[in-house]
Design a protein around this motif. Structure first.
Motif, PDB file in Angstrom:
ATOM      1  N   LEU A 171       0.845  -1.204   0.000  1.00 35.02           N
ATOM      2  CA  LEU A 171       0.000   0.000   0.000  1.00 35.02           C
ATOM      3  C   LEU A 171       0.875   1.247   0.000  1.00 35.02           C
ATOM      4  O   LEU A 171       1.839   1.350   0.756  1.00 35.02           O
ATOM      5  CB  LEU A 171      -0.908   0.004   1.227  1.00 35.02           C
ATOM      6  N   ASP A 180      -4.992   1.820  -3.296  1.00 35.16           N
ATOM      7  CA  ASP A 180      -4.883   1.255  -1.951  1.00 35.16           C
ATOM      8  C   ASP A 180      -6.241   0.797  -1.437  1.00 35.16           C
ATOM      9  O   ASP A 180      -6.370  -0.291  -0.856  1.00 35.16           O
ATOM     10  CB  ASP A 180      -4.299   2.303  -0.991  1.00 35.16           C
ATOM     11  N   LEU A 184      -7.460  -3.022  -0.344  1.00 35.22           N
ATOM     12  CA  LEU A 184      -8.019  -3.335   0.973  1.00 35.22           C
ATOM     13  C   LEU A 184      -9.417  -3.928   0.862  1.00 35.22           C
ATOM     14  O   LEU A 184      -9.808  -4.771   1.674  1.00 35.22           O
ATOM     15  CB  LEU A 184      -8.065  -2.075   1.834  1.00 35.22           C
ATOM     16  N   ALA A 201      -0.813  -0.344   6.412  1.00 33.65           N
ATOM     17  CA  ALA A 201      -1.566   0.851   6.014  1.00 33.65           C
ATOM     18  C   ALA A 201      -1.283   2.052   6.912  1.00 33.65           C
ATOM     19  O   ALA A 201      -1.720   3.162   6.612  1.00 33.65           O
ATOM     20  CB  ALA A 201      -3.064   0.555   6.053  1.00 33.65           C
ATOM     21  N   LYS A 204      -0.711   6.138   6.260  1.00 29.96           N
ATOM     22  CA  LYS A 204      -0.302   6.398   4.875  1.00 29.96           C
ATOM     23  C   LYS A 204      -1.185   7.445   4.206  1.00 29.96           C
ATOM     24  O   LYS A 204      -2.249   7.813   4.680  1.00 29.96           O
ATOM     25  CB  LYS A 204      -0.256   5.088   4.092  1.00 29.96           C
ATOM     26  N   THR A 228      -6.139   4.260  11.006  1.00 26.65           N
ATOM     27  CA  THR A 228      -5.293   3.062  10.919  1.00 26.65           C
ATOM     28  C   THR A 228      -5.912   1.911  11.694  1.00 26.65           C
ATOM     29  O   THR A 228      -5.952   0.769  11.223  1.00 26.65           O
ATOM     30  CB  THR A 228      -3.891   3.367  11.468  1.00 26.65           C
TER      31      THR A 228
END
Length: 283
Positions: A171, A180, A184, A201, A204, A228
Motif C-alpha cells: 500500500l 490502496d 483493501l 496501512a 499512509k 489506521t
C-alpha cells in the motif's frame, strides 16, 4: 507488528527514535502496548527519499535489533540490503521484511534462504526517489496479485521455503489512494495466493485523503491513527496475518474487538445457540 524507524526522515515519525537507546525503549513500549513483533528499519522508503549508504544503515539498525532481541522481543528487520539482513539476523532478528521482495539486491534471497528466516515479499515497482513511479493500473487488484505471484515463484526458486513466505500488497508504493482502497476491499484475493498476509496501512497518504474528503487538506500523519485502527480491524476480519502500525494500542484494541465479534458470530450460529435477553441494555 510495531514500527521502529531509526531514521531522521521517515514520513511519520522521522527523528523521534534515531538514537539507539530511544529506539530500543520505544520498541519495548510497543510490545507492552500489544505488539507481537517489532519491525526495525534504518532507511526511509517514503516517496522522494534518498537512500542511505550501507555503513550508515548498519550503524542505525544492528544495535537496535540486538538490544530488542536481548530483551526477548521478536524482531523483524526492514531492509532492502542483503548485508543488513544478514547482520540483523546474526544479531537476533527473526524475520526479514524487504519492501522490494528481493528485487533491490540480488543477494537478498540467498541470504534469507540460507538463514531459513521468514521473508516478507511486498509488491514493488521500483525505488520512489523520483516520486510515485509506475502508479498506472488497469486492474490494480488483478495486477498486484499476478505480480506478487510471480515474485513469490522467484523467491521459491531461490530456495526460500513456502512456509517462510509472507506477502504484502505494498500500500502506498507506486499506488494512489484509489488503488490502496481497492486492494483493501479485496484482501481475499491476496489471501488466495496461499501465504500469510501482512497489511501495512499505518498513517499512509490514502488515509489522509479519505479523512480530508474531496476539498479538505489531509491531516498530518500522526493524526491518522484512528483510521489506521479501523483498517487494522477490517484487515484482521479479512484474515490478515499481521498489520504493521506505528501506534500499537489502538490497533491492538480494534483487533480484539474484531476477534470478539467473529467469536460471537460463530457462537450465535452454533446449534442450540441462544439465551435470555437481558432486562436492561448497557448504554
Amino acid at each position: 507488528m510495531g514500527v521502529v524507524n531509526v531514521t531522521p526522515d521517515s514520513f511519520s515519525d522521522g527523528g523521534r527514535w534515531f538514537d539507539t537507546t530511544a529506539a530500543v525503549k520505544h520498541g519495548l513500549e510497543l510490545v507492552a502496548e500489544g505488539a507481537d513483533l517489532v519491525d526495525v528499519g534504518g532507511e526511509s522508503t517514503r516517496p522522494g527519499a534518498t537512500r542511505v549508504d550501507e555503513a550508515e544503515e548498519l550503524r542505525r539498525v544492528v544495535p537496535v535489533v540486538r538490544g530488542l532481541a536481548s530483551e526477548g522481543v521478536v524482531v523483524s528487520v526492514d531492509t532492502m540490503r542483503a548485508s543488513v539482513a544478514a547482520q540483523a539476523l546474526a544479531a537476533g532478528a527473526a524475520l526479514v521484511n524487504d519492501v522490494s521482495g528481493g528485487l533491490a539486491d540480488p543477494a537478498m534471497i540467498p541470504v534469507v534462504a540460507e538463514a531459513g528466516a521468514p521473508f516478507v515479499v511486498m509488491h514493488w515497482r521500483g525505488f520512489l526517489e523520483g516520486g510515485n513511479v509506475k502508479g498506472v493500473y488497469g486492474d490494480v487488484v488483478g495486477e498486484v496479485v499476478d505480480e506478487l505471484h510471480a515474485r513469490v515463484e522467484a523467491v521459491l526458486a531461490g530456495g526460500v521455503a513456502p512456509d517462510r513466505i509472507v506477502v504484502d500488497p505494498g500500500l502506498g508504493f507506486s499506488k494512489e489512494a484509489e488503488h490502496d482502497l481497492a486492494l483493501l476491499a479485496h484482501l481475499e484475493r491476496l489471501a488466495g495466493l496461499g501465504h500469510p498476509l501482512l497489511v501495512a496501512a499505518s498513517r499512509k497518504r490514502f488515509l489522509g485523503r479519505v479523512l480530508a474528503g474531496p476539498q479538505g487538506a489531509p491531516p498530518p500523519a500522526r493524526e491518522r491513527d484512528a483510521a489506521t485502527a479501523a483498517v487494522s480491524a477490517l484487515a484482521a476480519q479479512a484474515g490478515a496475518w499481521a498489520v504493521r502500525v506505528h501506534e500499537v494500542r489502538a490497533t491492538a484494541d480494534a483487533v480484539r474487538v474484531a476477534r470478539a465479534l467473529e467469536e460471537a458470530r460463530g457462537a450465535a450460529s452454533a446449534p442450540g445457540a441462544g439465551g435470555e435477553r437481558g432486562a436492561e441494555g448497557e448504554r
